[in-house]
Design an enzyme around this catalytic site. Structure first.
Site, PDB file in Angstrom:
ATOM      1  N   SER A 148       0.759  -1.201   0.185  1.00  0.00           N
ATOM      2  CA  SER A 148      -0.137   0.396   0.057  1.00  0.00           C
ATOM      3  C   SER A 148       0.711   1.769  -0.536  1.00  0.00           C
ATOM      4  O   SER A 148       2.328   1.010   0.340  1.00  0.00           O
ATOM      5  CB  SER A 148      -1.300  -0.049   1.167  1.00  0.00           C
ATOM      6  OG  SER A 148      -1.404   1.560   1.582  1.00  0.00           O
ATOM      7  N   TYR A 161      -3.059  -0.893   9.734  1.00  0.00           N
ATOM      8  CA  TYR A 161      -3.270  -0.785   8.635  1.00  0.00           C
ATOM      9  C   TYR A 161      -2.053  -0.385   7.853  1.00  0.00           C
ATOM     10  O   TYR A 161      -1.094  -0.878   6.987  1.00  0.00           O
ATOM     11  CB  TYR A 161      -4.663  -0.459   7.905  1.00  0.00           C
ATOM     12  CG  TYR A 161      -4.529  -0.511   6.168  1.00  0.00           C
ATOM     13  CD1 TYR A 161      -5.219  -1.756   5.794  1.00  0.00           C
ATOM     14  CD2 TYR A 161      -3.519   0.230   5.431  1.00  0.00           C
ATOM     15  CE1 TYR A 161      -5.157  -2.233   4.530  1.00  0.00           C
ATOM     16  CE2 TYR A 161      -3.602  -0.327   4.225  1.00  0.00           C
ATOM     17  CZ  TYR A 161      -4.393  -1.359   3.483  1.00  0.00           C
ATOM     18  OH  TYR A 161      -4.716  -1.250   2.096  1.00  0.00           O
TER      19      TYR A 161
HETATM   20  N1  LIG Z   1      -8.105  -0.346  -2.859  1.00  0.00           N
HETATM   21  C1  LIG Z   1      -6.712   0.426  -2.133  1.00  0.00           C
HETATM   22  O1  LIG Z   1      -6.771   1.737  -2.780  1.00  0.00           O
HETATM   23  C2  LIG Z   1      -5.826  -0.086  -2.184  1.00  0.00           C
HETATM   24  C3  LIG Z   1      -4.564   0.387  -1.967  1.00  0.00           C
HETATM   25  C4  LIG Z   1      -3.767  -0.290  -1.637  1.00  0.00           C
HETATM   26  C5  LIG Z   1      -3.669  -1.434  -0.984  1.00  0.00           C
HETATM   27  N2  LIG Z   1      -4.848  -2.294  -1.259  1.00  0.00           N
HETATM   28  C6  LIG Z   1      -4.048  -3.481  -0.668  1.00  0.00           C
HETATM   29  O2  LIG Z   1      -4.845  -4.335  -1.604  1.00  0.00           O
HETATM   30  C7  LIG Z   1      -5.875  -5.314  -1.165  1.00  0.00           C
HETATM   31  C8  LIG Z   1      -7.314  -5.662  -1.865  1.00  0.00           C
HETATM   32  O3  LIG Z   1      -8.198  -5.035  -1.358  1.00  0.00           O
HETATM   33  P1  LIG Z   1      -9.262  -4.514  -2.537  1.00  0.00           P
HETATM   34  O4  LIG Z   1      -8.735  -2.508  -2.504  1.00  0.00           O
HETATM   35  O5  LIG Z   1      -9.259  -5.464  -3.456  1.00  0.00           O
HETATM   36  O6  LIG Z   1     -10.557  -4.867  -0.925  1.00  0.00           O
HETATM   37  P2  LIG Z   1     -11.508  -5.637  -0.671  1.00  0.00           P
HETATM   38  O7  LIG Z   1     -12.044  -5.553  -0.185  1.00  0.00           O
HETATM   39  O8  LIG Z   1     -12.937  -5.669  -2.108  1.00  0.00           O
HETATM   40  O9  LIG Z   1     -10.699  -7.263  -1.301  1.00  0.00           O
HETATM   41  C9  LIG Z   1     -10.239  -7.745  -0.348  1.00  0.00           C
HETATM   42  C10 LIG Z   1      -9.928  -9.183  -0.465  1.00  0.00           C
HETATM   43  O10 LIG Z   1      -9.696  -9.287   0.073  1.00  0.00           O
HETATM   44  C11 LIG Z   1     -10.487 -11.427   1.091  1.00  0.00           C
HETATM   45  N3  LIG Z   1      -9.882 -11.320   2.371  1.00  0.00           N
HETATM   46  C12 LIG Z   1     -10.341 -10.378   3.781  1.00  0.00           C
HETATM   47  N4  LIG Z   1      -9.887 -11.034   4.585  1.00  0.00           N
HETATM   48  C13 LIG Z   1      -9.846 -12.381   4.031  1.00  0.00           C
HETATM   49  C14 LIG Z   1      -9.148 -13.642   4.877  1.00  0.00           C
HETATM   50  N5  LIG Z   1      -9.496 -13.255   6.178  1.00  0.00           N
HETATM   51  N6  LIG Z   1      -9.207 -14.692   4.092  1.00  0.00           N
HETATM   52  C15 LIG Z   1      -8.900 -14.570   2.926  1.00  0.00           C
HETATM   53  N7  LIG Z   1      -9.689 -13.746   1.767  1.00  0.00           N
HETATM   54  C16 LIG Z   1      -9.879 -12.548   3.075  1.00  0.00           C
HETATM   55  C17 LIG Z   1     -11.922 -10.458   0.614  1.00  0.00           C
HETATM   56  O11 LIG Z   1     -12.898 -11.756   0.448  1.00  0.00           O
HETATM   57  C18 LIG Z   1     -11.927  -9.662  -0.607  1.00  0.00           C
HETATM   58  O12 LIG Z   1     -11.587 -10.372  -1.810  1.00  0.00           O
HETATM   59  C19 LIG Z   1      -5.751  -6.027   0.249  1.00  0.00           C
HETATM   60  O13 LIG Z   1      -4.417  -5.768   0.567  1.00  0.00           O
HETATM   61  C20 LIG Z   1      -5.414  -4.521   0.422  1.00  0.00           C
HETATM   62  O14 LIG Z   1      -5.352  -3.345   1.916  1.00  0.00           O
HETATM   63  C21 LIG Z   1      -6.181  -1.707  -2.044  1.00  0.00           C
END
Ligand SMILES: NC(=O)c1ccc[n+]([C@@H]2O[C@H](COP(=O)([O-])OP(=O)(O)OC[C@H]3O[C@@H](n4cnc5c(N)ncnc54)[C@H](O)[C@@H]3O)[C@@H](O)[C@H]2O)c1
Length: 256
Positions: A148, A161
């Protein structure tokens, strides 16, 4: 032609890629992107959450297996990891599953702190250890973790986080040092502000949303597809000499 006979250094035919939390958001786009590049994918995540992604992979002409796993359950991580290693050669692991809890730091409780660290950091490390062990023994493999911007910055009201994502950057560099000599590259992607469920609260806050947008040189929030190409690159032979790097995919945010 490359040394392996593939026509493109980004080609993943014949590779097996495991993606955690692939049911939606960034993980879904990454799984489909890897499949389009030719990889067979294993969608690892919470029961019942991966079916839509399996359908998208199949529509894209790829092959996807679904395996249930809560990555915060370390006994399950060990068991499922061992089963995967026994049933196939895992060439690529994408650690995508992650959660966020927003609260003022003075109000963060132990349960919330623990939950975020269990998913984002502890599960990530022990799954990587489990699936990485045969990569190291074999002398070949790729690990790509979704970090991130909060691997570099502190953010606002997301202390657990930020701690977890700084930890992901640390794990990435530590493993790159240890596993690089064994032919395994360990890298991470730092997505910027992307339109997924993870950022719904931010986008619904008009002031935060506007101030975030003002700082992004690209002039827009990112999409899940923006991350998929970087994941394909870091999973492919094109990145064989890239190791221990945290690649920002942020529309230029970190340049400001
Ligand atoms: N969206 C953003 O702007 C952003 C920015 C930086 C980093 N991220 C990172 O990207 C990754 C994906 O996030 P996203 O934005 O797609 O969010 P999201 O919430 O749409 O997806 C998260 C995914 O992780 C899964 N998950 C959560 N807890 C879990 C567990 N205990 N076991 C198995 N699966 C689990 C969920 O079911 C979901 O499919 C994450 O690591 C998040 O921190 C996202």
């Amino acid at each position: 032609m490359t040394a392996t006979g593939a026509t493109s250094p980004f080609d993943l035919h014949g590779r097996c890629a495991v993606v955690t939390g692939a049911g939606r958001g960034l993980g879904q786009a990454v799984a489909v992107g890897l499949a389009r590049a030719g990889a067979d994918v294993v969608l690892l995540g919470r029961p019942g959450h991966q079916d839509a992604t399996r359908d998208l992979v199949t529509e894209a002409g790829g092959k996807a297996d679904v395996v249930d796993l809560d990555v915060s359950d370390l006994d399950a991580v060990e068991r499922v990891g061992a089963d995967l290693n026994a049933s196939r050669q895992v060439d690529v692991l994408v650690n995508n599953a992650g959660i966020i809890d927003r609260a003022d730091s003075v109000d963060v409780g132990r349960d919330s702190w623990q939950r975020v660290l269990d998913v984002n950091l502890n599960g990530l490390f022990f799954l990587t250890q489990q699936l990485g062990r045969p990569m190291v023994a074999r002398g070949h493999g790729k690990v790509v973790s979704i970090a991130s911007l909060l691997s570099f910055q502190g953010g606002l009201r997301v202390v657990s986080y930020a701690a977890s994502k700084h930890g992901v950057a640390g794990i990435t560099k530590a493993l790159a040092n240890e596993w690089g000599p064994h032919g395994v590259q360990v890298n991470a992607i730092a997505p910027g502000y992307m339109v997924t469920d993870n950022t719904t609260a931010l986008r619904e806050d008009a002031d935060r949303s506007r101030s975030i947008l003002e700082r992004i040189p690209a002039g827009r929030w990112g999409t899940a597809e923006d991350v998929a190409g970087a994941a394909v690159f870091l999973s492919s032979p094109a990145a064989d000499y890239v190791n221990g790097h945290v690649l920002a995919v942020d529309g230029g945010w970190m340049a400001r």
